[in-house]
Enzyme design. Sequence first.
Site, PDB file in Angstrom:
ATOM      1  N   ARG A 137       0.906  -1.297  -0.049  1.00  0.00           N
ATOM      2  CA  ARG A 137      -0.073  -0.095  -0.044  1.00  0.00           C
ATOM      3  C   ARG A 137       0.965   1.338  -0.199  1.00  0.00           C
ATOM      4  O   ARG A 137       2.186   1.054   0.283  1.00  0.00           O
ATOM      5  CB  ARG A 137      -0.958   0.080   1.322  1.00  0.00           C
ATOM      6  CG  ARG A 137      -1.720  -1.111   1.410  1.00  0.00           C
ATOM      7  CD  ARG A 137      -2.603  -1.126   2.667  1.00  0.00           C
ATOM      8  NE  ARG A 137      -3.479  -2.510   2.900  1.00  0.00           N
ATOM      9  CZ  ARG A 137      -3.089  -3.469   3.308  1.00  0.00           C
ATOM     10  NH1 ARG A 137      -1.948  -3.616   3.875  1.00  0.00           N
ATOM     11  NH2 ARG A 137      -4.029  -4.450   3.590  1.00  0.00           N
ATOM     12  N   LYS A 162      -1.758  -2.312   8.249  1.00  0.00           N
ATOM     13  CA  LYS A 162      -3.239  -2.312   8.598  1.00  0.00           C
ATOM     14  C   LYS A 162      -3.551  -3.707   9.353  1.00  0.00           C
ATOM     15  O   LYS A 162      -2.991  -4.691   9.145  1.00  0.00           O
ATOM     16  CB  LYS A 162      -3.899  -2.691   7.244  1.00  0.00           C
ATOM     17  CG  LYS A 162      -5.456  -2.310   7.260  1.00  0.00           C
ATOM     18  CD  LYS A 162      -6.008  -2.282   5.916  1.00  0.00           C
ATOM     19  CE  LYS A 162      -7.694  -2.140   6.055  1.00  0.00           C
ATOM     20  NZ  LYS A 162      -8.068  -2.156   4.908  1.00  0.00           N
ATOM     21  N   HIS A 268      -3.002   2.854  -5.318  1.00  0.00           N
ATOM     22  CA  HIS A 268      -3.582   1.405  -4.945  1.00  0.00           C
ATOM     23  C   HIS A 268      -3.959   0.523  -6.001  1.00  0.00           C
ATOM     24  O   HIS A 268      -3.797  -0.768  -5.961  1.00  0.00           O
ATOM     25  CB  HIS A 268      -4.727   1.667  -4.199  1.00  0.00           C
ATOM     26  CG  HIS A 268      -4.949   0.447  -2.958  1.00  0.00           C
ATOM     27  ND1 HIS A 268      -4.011   0.210  -2.120  1.00  0.00           N
ATOM     28  CD2 HIS A 268      -5.989  -0.663  -2.952  1.00  0.00           C
ATOM     29  CE1 HIS A 268      -4.323  -0.512  -1.276  1.00  0.00           C
ATOM     30  NE2 HIS A 268      -5.561  -1.288  -1.839  1.00  0.00           N
ATOM     31  N   ARG A 271      -0.902  -2.079  -6.476  1.00  0.00           N
ATOM     32  CA  ARG A 271      -1.202  -3.257  -5.687  1.00  0.00           C
ATOM     33  C   ARG A 271      -2.175  -4.321  -6.228  1.00  0.00           C
ATOM     34  O   ARG A 271      -1.922  -5.520  -6.158  1.00  0.00           O
ATOM     35  CB  ARG A 271      -1.475  -2.809  -4.263  1.00  0.00           C
ATOM     36  CG  ARG A 271      -1.979  -3.970  -3.230  1.00  0.00           C
ATOM     37  CD  ARG A 271      -2.149  -3.098  -1.918  1.00  0.00           C
ATOM     38  NE  ARG A 271      -3.029  -4.053  -1.048  1.00  0.00           N
ATOM     39  CZ  ARG A 271      -2.279  -4.811  -0.070  1.00  0.00           C
ATOM     40  NH1 ARG A 271      -1.007  -5.069  -0.183  1.00  0.00           N
ATOM     41  NH2 ARG A 271      -3.000  -5.691   0.644  1.00  0.00           N
ATOM     42  N   HIS A 294      -3.575 -10.216   3.342  1.00  0.00           N
ATOM     43  CA  HIS A 294      -4.903 -10.495   3.908  1.00  0.00           C
ATOM     44  C   HIS A 294      -5.059 -11.365   4.791  1.00  0.00           C
ATOM     45  O   HIS A 294      -4.563 -12.716   4.826  1.00  0.00           O
ATOM     46  CB  HIS A 294      -5.489 -10.928   2.700  1.00  0.00           C
ATOM     47  CG  HIS A 294      -5.768  -9.838   1.398  1.00  0.00           C
ATOM     48  ND1 HIS A 294      -5.955 -10.027   0.007  1.00  0.00           N
ATOM     49  CD2 HIS A 294      -5.578  -8.528   1.417  1.00  0.00           C
ATOM     50  CE1 HIS A 294      -6.186  -8.918  -0.504  1.00  0.00           C
ATOM     51  NE2 HIS A 294      -5.843  -7.908   0.385  1.00  0.00           N
ATOM     52  N   TYR A 303      -9.644 -10.687  -6.856  1.00  0.00           N
ATOM     53  CA  TYR A 303      -8.453 -10.802  -8.071  1.00  0.00           C
ATOM     54  C   TYR A 303      -8.786 -11.889  -9.114  1.00  0.00           C
ATOM     55  O   TYR A 303      -8.390 -11.744 -10.336  1.00  0.00           O
ATOM     56  CB  TYR A 303      -7.196 -10.872  -7.783  1.00  0.00           C
ATOM     57  CG  TYR A 303      -6.673  -9.516  -6.528  1.00  0.00           C
ATOM     58  CD1 TYR A 303      -6.927  -8.288  -6.955  1.00  0.00           C
ATOM     59  CD2 TYR A 303      -6.491  -9.874  -5.187  1.00  0.00           C
ATOM     60  CE1 TYR A 303      -6.631  -7.126  -6.424  1.00  0.00           C
ATOM     61  CE2 TYR A 303      -6.449  -8.682  -4.944  1.00  0.00           C
ATOM     62  CZ  TYR A 303      -6.448  -7.367  -5.124  1.00  0.00           C
ATOM     63  OH  TYR A 303      -6.276  -6.314  -4.264  1.00  0.00           O
TER      64      TYR A 303
END
Length: 320
Positions: A137, A162, A268, A271, A294, A303
């Site tokens: 990110r 995050k 972003h 990414r 994730h 994706y």
Amino acid sequence: MESRPRKLLDQVRDAIRLKHYSYRTEQSYVGWIRRYILFHNKQHPKDMGGAEVEAFLTHLAVEGHVSASTQNQAFSALLFLYRNVLNQDLGALDAVRAKRSNYLPTVLTKGEVRSVLKNISGVHGLVIRVLYGSGLRLSEGLSLRIKDIDFAQRQIVARDTKGNESRVTMLPDSLIEPLQEHFRKVKHLHELDLGQGYGSVYLPFALERKHPHADRAWIWQFVFPSTGRSRDPRSGIIRRHHLHESGVQKTLKQAVRASGIAKRIGCHTFRHSFATHLLEDGYDIRTVQELLGHKDVKTTMIYTHVLNRGGRGVRSPLDS
């Protein structure tokens, strides 16, 4: 004389810093709490409760037409206020919730990535290459420290990301030489700062008290330092922080315009493109999930729907 009690928003800031939340989260939470108070004609939150929170969240969804993620952010801020500052239980809430959209991210082809990168150079160009090459990110890329780049192991450690977790991702071979050259320039800048009595950086989790001189050590410096020094909004100390996100975003916008690509492209996007191109190259989704950080593979599954195959890989009869 008794000292005056701290103002509510100052108490919120204290509670946020006690939990080591990021400065961006602090700004966001304080902003939502301020909007909540103004919405209810400047009533003190301790004199309000669940009904007023419901009314505010409903207003955001119905009148403000905010996204689900924006409404959830506002709810998190108010929940933090009542739980951690006012020590009140809001109970069950029945606010109108913003509808969550089935968002599909914008993804660039490899050719489009090359076209954009061709039109962006310098430090900002290096930042974008790191984002695409490692799947970071923008905030993660800009907050990298010297110690987080491991040339020998060909890896980058993204720390306190995050969810306040860390992960390891790859360092592209093509970035090793440019980054090493960039490091030489950054080290020269750091030495100049030290010679002028500066050279300290912000350290997380009270490390400054544990290691009094670590804030001036080379390994703790930002990989992408700002061009000028500024006053730390929390401590008031004059330091050199990392590059501001807006500068990279503006440079990228100009590069996209020059490339002529008719897509909505932000930092972003690289990414998203990183993940999609790995899947296109045959890497399994669990590997991509780990590289992106994730928690749930369902997040990474998005994706599989934006791969360059159209219609879940089904061949159109028109092409037959």
